[in-house]
Design a protein around this motif. Sequence first.
Motif, PDB file in Angstrom:
ATOM      1  N   LEU A 122       0.829  -1.206   0.000  1.00 53.98           N
ATOM      2  CA  LEU A 122       0.000   0.000   0.000  1.00 53.98           C
ATOM      3  C   LEU A 122       0.863   1.256   0.000  1.00 53.98           C
ATOM      4  CD1 LEU A 122      -2.749   1.431   0.300  1.00 53.98           C
ATOM      5  CD2 LEU A 122      -2.541   1.092   2.769  1.00 53.98           C
ATOM      6  N   GLU A 123       1.939   1.235   0.780  1.00 51.74           N
ATOM      7  CA  GLU A 123       2.840   2.388   0.828  1.00 51.74           C
ATOM      8  C   GLU A 123       3.460   2.658  -0.535  1.00 51.74           C
ATOM      9  OE1 GLU A 123       4.792   5.642   2.422  1.00 51.74           O
ATOM     10  OE2 GLU A 123       3.196   4.397   3.282  1.00 51.74           O
ATOM     11  N   LEU A 124       3.862   1.604  -1.235  1.00 50.20           N
ATOM     12  CA  LEU A 124       4.451   1.777  -2.561  1.00 50.20           C
ATOM     13  C   LEU A 124       3.420   2.279  -3.569  1.00 50.20           C
ATOM     14  CD1 LEU A 124       6.749  -1.369  -2.749  1.00 50.20           C
ATOM     15  CD2 LEU A 124       7.478   1.011  -2.713  1.00 50.20           C
ATOM     16  N   LEU A 125       2.186   1.799  -3.468  1.00 51.88           N
ATOM     17  CA  LEU A 125       1.135   2.282  -4.364  1.00 51.88           C
ATOM     18  C   LEU A 125       0.885   3.775  -4.159  1.00 51.88           C
ATOM     19  CD1 LEU A 125      -1.502  -0.611  -4.217  1.00 51.88           C
ATOM     20  CD2 LEU A 125       0.213  -0.181  -5.973  1.00 51.88           C
ATOM     21  N   VAL A 126       0.885   4.214  -2.911  1.00 55.16           N
ATOM     22  CA  VAL A 126       0.681   5.637  -2.632  1.00 55.16           C
ATOM     23  C   VAL A 126       1.874   6.452  -3.128  1.00 55.16           C
ATOM     24  CG1 VAL A 126       0.380   7.333  -0.791  1.00 55.16           C
ATOM     25  CG2 VAL A 126      -0.840   5.160  -0.684  1.00 55.16           C
ATOM     26  N   MET A 127       3.083   5.953  -2.880  1.00 52.14           N
ATOM     27  CA  MET A 127       4.283   6.676  -3.309  1.00 52.14           C
ATOM     28  C   MET A 127       4.363   6.788  -4.824  1.00 52.14           C
ATOM     29  SD  MET A 127       7.156   5.173  -0.690  1.00 52.14           S
ATOM     30  CE  MET A 127       8.472   5.977  -1.625  1.00 52.14           C
ATOM     31  N   SER A 128       3.829   5.791  -5.531  1.00 51.52           N
ATOM     32  CA  SER A 128       3.868   5.843  -6.993  1.00 51.52           C
ATOM     33  C   SER A 128       3.038   7.000  -7.543  1.00 51.52           C
ATOM     34  CB  SER A 128       3.366   4.526  -7.573  1.00 51.52           C
ATOM     35  OG  SER A 128       1.971   4.368  -7.340  1.00 51.52           O
ATOM     36  N   GLN A 129       2.011   7.397  -6.791  1.00 54.49           N
ATOM     37  CA  GLN A 129       1.172   8.500  -7.249  1.00 54.49           C
ATOM     38  C   GLN A 129       1.815   9.857  -6.961  1.00 54.49           C
ATOM     39  OE1 GLN A 129      -1.702   7.566  -9.070  1.00 54.49           O
ATOM     40  NE2 GLN A 129      -0.418   5.767  -8.763  1.00 54.49           N
ATOM     41  N   ALA A 130       2.849   9.868  -6.125  1.00 56.10           N
ATOM     42  CA  ALA A 130       3.559  11.118  -5.823  1.00 56.10           C
ATOM     43  C   ALA A 130       4.815  11.274  -6.666  1.00 56.10           C
ATOM     44  CB  ALA A 130       3.917  11.168  -4.337  1.00 56.10           C
ATOM     45  N   SER A 131       5.067  10.334  -7.580  1.00 57.84           N
ATOM     46  CA  SER A 131       6.236  10.397  -8.452  1.00 57.84           C
ATOM     47  C   SER A 131       5.785  10.269  -9.898  1.00 57.84           C
ATOM     48  CB  SER A 131       7.242   9.293  -8.088  1.00 57.84           C
ATOM     49  OG  SER A 131       6.616   8.027  -8.127  1.00 57.84           O
ATOM     50  N   GLY A 143       4.514  -2.575  -5.651  1.00 59.15           N
ATOM     51  CA  GLY A 143       3.386  -2.560  -4.724  1.00 59.15           C
ATOM     52  C   GLY A 143       2.311  -3.559  -5.107  1.00 59.15           C
ATOM     53  N   THR A 144       2.067  -3.698  -6.413  1.00 61.95           N
ATOM     54  CA  THR A 144       1.093  -4.682  -6.897  1.00 61.95           C
ATOM     55  C   THR A 144       1.507  -6.096  -6.524  1.00 61.95           C
ATOM     56  OG1 THR A 144       0.469  -3.239  -8.744  1.00 61.95           O
ATOM     57  CG2 THR A 144      -0.023  -5.584  -8.958  1.00 61.95           C
ATOM     58  N   ARG A 145       2.776  -6.398  -6.696  1.00 55.41           N
ATOM     59  CA  ARG A 145       3.261  -7.742  -6.363  1.00 55.41           C
ATOM     60  C   ARG A 145       3.143  -8.025  -4.869  1.00 55.41           C
ATOM     61  NH1 ARG A 145       8.755  -7.720 -10.151  1.00 55.41           N
ATOM     62  NH2 ARG A 145       7.659  -7.773 -12.168  1.00 55.41           N
ATOM     63  N   LEU A 193      -4.970  -7.930  -8.533  1.00 55.40           N
ATOM     64  CA  LEU A 193      -5.249  -8.214  -9.946  1.00 55.40           C
ATOM     65  C   LEU A 193      -5.643  -6.948 -10.701  1.00 55.40           C
ATOM     66  CD1 LEU A 193      -7.220 -11.576  -9.601  1.00 55.40           C
ATOM     67  CD2 LEU A 193      -4.875 -11.262 -10.438  1.00 55.40           C
ATOM     68  N   ALA A 194      -6.446  -6.091 -10.050  1.00 57.81           N
ATOM     69  CA  ALA A 194      -6.850  -4.844 -10.700  1.00 57.81           C
ATOM     70  C   ALA A 194      -5.652  -3.922 -10.907  1.00 57.81           C
ATOM     71  CB  ALA A 194      -7.913  -4.145  -9.845  1.00 57.81           C
ATOM     72  N   ALA A 195      -4.768  -3.840  -9.900  1.00 55.44           N
ATOM     73  CA  ALA A 195      -3.581  -2.995 -10.034  1.00 55.44           C
ATOM     74  C   ALA A 195      -2.652  -3.514 -11.120  1.00 55.44           C
ATOM     75  CB  ALA A 195      -2.841  -2.935  -8.691  1.00 55.44           C
ATOM     76  N   ARG A 196      -2.579  -4.826 -11.255  1.00 49.61           N
ATOM     77  CA  ARG A 196      -1.753  -5.408 -12.320  1.00 49.61           C
ATOM     78  C   ARG A 196      -2.372  -5.196 -13.692  1.00 49.61           C
ATOM     79  NH1 ARG A 196      -1.422 -10.453 -14.856  1.00 49.61           N
ATOM     80  NH2 ARG A 196       0.714 -11.080 -15.450  1.00 49.61           N
TER      81      ARG A 196
END
Length: 220
Positions: A122-131, A143-145, A193-196
């Motif tokens: 979850l932390e990586l998914l959030v960080m991806s939206q800030a980069s 984060g998906t994995r 699965l949705a994130a992938r």
Amino acid sequence: MTSFRSLVQKMVGSVPHGKSAPLFLDVFCRSLIILCTALSVVLSSVAVCDGHWLLAGGHMFGLWYFCSVEQQQSSVLGTQSFKASSNCTTHLEEAGVDGLAVGLAACRSVITLAVVSAIFGLELLVMSQASEGRDSRRRWTLGTRLVLLAGLMAAGGVALFVILFGTFATLLGFTLTFWCQFTATVLFSLNGLAARHIQHIEPLLHFSGHPDKLQKSGFL
């Protein structure tokens, strides 16, 4: 095929150069994935910390200990309720189920690791939206994995718990916290699965406004 290609070129070519197409759907889907993943983490954390997952045979079985249950009946409404007595123990071998102590130790370890994996994912998914750029895609992929790994581990823990008590467990005997964990397990898997899957439409979004790049890349 030619008409479809020309239609897509007209739609994409109508976007002014230098401006990206509206990505509302992409941002909305990613926000929902992050929100549902956070909800799954909360549900799974509550289920693990509470640990009372099964009511059967006059006992309340959990991940950490089991208790004897006293049945009480209300004289006014005629309803029945259950109250856990003070006879609770962490010595799970006293429950009379073969391999219960080892099985539950493995079960709670796997589910706890699933929660930890989901938190980092979850932390990586959030960080991806800030980069932006490659770093954003890399963090989203990792984060998906981790979320998918959390779903697999949580499913394994739930399955192990059901197998341990499968001989005398009933569908109505499972408590609310067990169903919280079951729901969290399903959400982990669906969100992963949705994130992938959402990354498959990302190349089309990056080429918005440049139909020549779409044709060279083989999308048209």
